[in-house]
Scaffold this motif. Structure first.
Motif, short mmCIF file in Angstrom:
data_model
loop_
_atom_site.label_atom_id
_atom_site.label_comp_id
_atom_site.label_asym_id
_atom_site.label_seq_id
_atom_site.Cartn_x
_atom_site.Cartn_y
_atom_site.Cartn_z
N SER A 5 0.92 -0.59 0.25
CA SER A 5 -0.23 -0.06 -0.05
C SER A 5 0.64 1.17 0.24
O SER A 5 1.94 0.98 0.57
CB SER A 5 -0.77 -0.10 1.31
OG SER A 5 -0.68 0.24 2.71
N LEU A 6 0.73 2.01 -1.08
CA LEU A 6 1.33 3.30 -0.90
C LEU A 6 1.02 4.21 -0.59
O LEU A 6 -0.21 4.58 -0.51
CB LEU A 6 1.02 4.03 -2.16
CG LEU A 6 2.61 2.68 -3.33
CD1 LEU A 6 2.08 3.48 -4.66
CD2 LEU A 6 4.46 2.46 -3.04
N PRO A 7 1.81 5.09 -0.43
CA PRO A 7 0.90 6.94 0.59
C PRO A 7 -0.04 7.28 0.00
O PRO A 7 0.71 7.51 -0.93
CB PRO A 7 2.01 7.50 1.88
CG PRO A 7 3.44 7.15 1.03
CD PRO A 7 2.94 5.67 -0.12
N PRO A 8 -0.72 8.01 0.33
CA PRO A 8 -1.35 9.08 -0.80
C PRO A 8 -0.80 10.22 -1.13
O PRO A 8 0.14 10.46 -0.02
CB PRO A 8 -2.77 9.44 -0.39
CG PRO A 8 -2.59 8.83 1.76
CD PRO A 8 -1.47 8.02 1.71
N PRO A 9 -1.13 10.69 -2.68
CA PRO A 9 0.05 11.62 -3.00
C PRO A 9 -0.30 12.80 -2.05
O PRO A 9 -0.86 13.03 -1.51
CB PRO A 9 0.11 11.94 -4.29
CG PRO A 9 -1.53 10.93 -4.69
CD PRO A 9 -1.77 10.38 -2.88
N ALA A 10 1.15 13.25 -1.59
CA ALA A 10 1.11 14.66 -1.20
C ALA A 10 0.93 15.89 -1.96
O ALA A 10 0.67 15.96 -3.01
CB ALA A 10 2.31 15.67 -0.63
N ARG A 11 -0.68 16.51 -0.67
CA ARG A 11 -0.97 17.34 -1.58
C ARG A 11 -0.04 19.57 -1.65
O ARG A 11 0.81 19.64 -0.45
CB ARG A 11 -2.16 17.97 -1.02
CG ARG A 11 -3.38 17.27 -1.78
CD ARG A 11 -4.53 17.62 -1.32
NE ARG A 11 -5.29 18.54 -2.07
CZ ARG A 11 -6.22 19.26 -1.97
NH1 ARG A 11 -7.76 18.57 -1.43
NH2 ARG A 11 -6.56 20.02 -2.88
N LEU A 12 -0.06 19.91 -2.08
CA LEU A 12 0.33 20.85 -2.64
C LEU A 12 -0.08 22.13 -2.23
O LEU A 12 -1.68 22.02 -2.27
CB LEU A 12 1.30 21.45 -3.84
CG LEU A 12 2.06 20.10 -4.62
CD1 LEU A 12 2.52 20.61 -6.73
CD2 LEU A 12 3.53 20.54 -4.14
N PRO A 13 0.41 23.20 -1.68
CA PRO A 13 -0.56 24.06 -1.08
C PRO A 13 -0.97 25.11 -1.75
O PRO A 13 -0.71 25.22 -2.79
CB PRO A 13 0.34 24.55 -0.16
CG PRO A 13 1.65 24.54 -0.29
CD PRO A 13 1.77 23.48 -1.59
N ALA A 14 -2.30 25.77 -2.03
CA ALA A 14 -3.14 26.34 -2.80
C ALA A 14 -1.85 27.84 -3.40
O ALA A 14 -1.50 27.90 -2.61
CB ALA A 14 -4.74 26.48 -2.04
N ARG A 15 -2.41 28.51 -4.53
CA ARG A 15 -1.69 29.22 -4.74
C ARG A 15 -2.32 30.34 -4.28
O ARG A 15 -3.90 30.34 -4.32
CB ARG A 15 -1.82 29.10 -6.47
CG ARG A 15 -0.14 29.00 -7.04
CD ARG A 15 0.06 28.87 -8.06
NE ARG A 15 1.01 28.96 -8.69
CZ ARG A 15 1.73 29.66 -10.00
NH1 ARG A 15 0.50 29.08 -10.54
NH2 ARG A 15 3.02 29.21 -9.94
N THR A 16 -2.05 31.44 -4.15
CA THR A 16 -2.59 32.64 -3.23
C THR A 16 -2.58 33.56 -4.79
O THR A 16 -1.82 33.04 -5.41
CB THR A 16 -2.18 33.10 -2.37
OG1 THR A 16 -0.87 33.55 -2.40
CG2 THR A 16 -1.64 32.17 -1.24
N PRO A 17 -4.11 33.75 -4.49
CA PRO A 17 -3.81 34.56 -6.22
C PRO A 17 -3.30 35.88 -6.13
O PRO A 17 -3.02 36.33 -4.81
CB PRO A 17 -5.92 35.25 -5.53
CG PRO A 17 -6.22 35.04 -4.77
CD PRO A 17 -5.58 33.76 -3.99
N ARG A 18 -2.87 36.58 -6.81
CA ARG A 18 -2.58 37.86 -7.02
C ARG A 18 -2.75 38.93 -7.14
O ARG A 18 -4.55 39.20 -7.30
CB ARG A 18 -1.15 37.97 -8.59
CG ARG A 18 -0.17 36.84 -8.86
CD ARG A 18 0.23 36.93 -10.41
NE ARG A 18 2.10 37.28 -9.89
CZ ARG A 18 2.44 37.25 -11.13
NH1 ARG A 18 2.41 37.28 -12.53
NH2 ARG A 18 3.52 37.64 -11.08
#
Length: 108
Positions: A5-18
């Protein structure tokens, strides 16, 4: 075969809008209309309109009042053609006029 069993892929933090500013910020200096004093102090190639620092000038001899054309950055001593009086002497840059000599810039 047993699958590991593989660990779930890490989520990248959401981009802050410019942030978009409603109007451009005002600049401290006016790039289209530079100050004449500042332009003169700049290197001849860095000016808005490139122009040389040197010029030709008419120098009037204090003795015989004859006018001689002299280069502003002359590298040799310039003598009057009539009375052999020294009109200017060279320095590292601009030629130094002899005391009593008057000059005017030559117009192209």
């Amino acid at each position: 075969l047993a699958q590991a069993s593989l660990p779930p892929p890490a989520r990248l933090p959401a981009r802050t809008p410019r942030r978009v500013s409603p109007r451009p910020e005002a600049m401290d200096i006016d790039l289209l209309n530079p100050d004449a004093r500042e332009e003169r102090a700049k290197h001849k190639l860095k000016r808005m309109i490139q122009s040389p620092n040197s010029f030709f000038m008419d120098v009037k001899c204090p003795g015989c009042l004859q006018i001689t054309t002299v280069y502003s950055h002359a590298q040799t001593v310039v003598l009057c053609g009539n009375c052999n009086v020294m009109l200017c002497q060279p320095t590292g840059g601009l030629a130094r006029l002899t005391e009593g000599c008057s000059f005017r810039r030559k117009v192209e």
